[in-house]
Design a protein around this motif. Sequence first.
Motif: not given
Length: 277
Positions: A33-34, A217, A220, A223, A227-228, A275
């Motif tokens: 995760p980012a 988090d 995410a 989202a 995607r970031l 994004w």
Amino acid sequence: MEREERLEAGPASWYRSTFATGMPEPVVGEELPAGWEGVYFPFTTPFAQLREDGSPAEDGVLPTIDLPRRMYAGEDTEFLRPLRYGEPVTQRTSLGSLVEKQGRAGRLVFADLVREFVVDGEVAVRSTWHDVFLEAQPAVPTPRVPAPAPAPEDAADPDEGADWSERRSLDSRQLFRFSAVTGNTHRIHYDRRWARDVEGLDDLLVHGPLTRILVLDALAAHADGRRLVSVRFRAKAPVLVDTTFRIVGTDDAAGTSVVVRAADGTVLASADAAWRP
């Protein structure tokens, strides 16, 4: 400075079990995760090179700065390609800007550390970490201002119109775990006497980098398949242990704006996320 590490599942699994139980268990080959790159490459500063407050005095990148206190101020991150569990990653750390200023509390030095997470020669994540170095607090802490009275029930909600909101509260066990997994020895996160008597806080401070990952988090979780690309995070006021705070997100054409608010409405941190579909 360069360091190499294979992204084993262990640190991420420990983070997940403590802060993000609703997220998938780490599996080799799957994407991190980012933001979870922040639980890898822990601080390794020798004990003899720590300031009295537990923060690194020398880290192999920054020049020696003759101020006793070091605090996290925020981070700007670009997510260029996913990192995956099991990958060997090189972290390259270099000095960014270094600016000295004079503030109301005395001399300040703002320092940036640029961290690149490189896989097969390609930068996957680039993050600029912002720190501020400060003079010692007065021997007698500044008197604490009483918390404002609760807003009346009919008062306007500052986050009315937001797209989503999450409520969090962290205890001292969770702060200990994050300190352990990241090698963070800053006493403000585990030494109540230090936090209260030296730093003038009401209680232990939640790590700024931890607040940042909690914000990522939350992004995410909302989202919706996006995607970031980048996140700009700024710490604005102390997030304290055993207090409830809200992470609130608002979407617009440019991305998502996030505020972290205390129960009394104080803005503790902010973030702006961009994004790609």
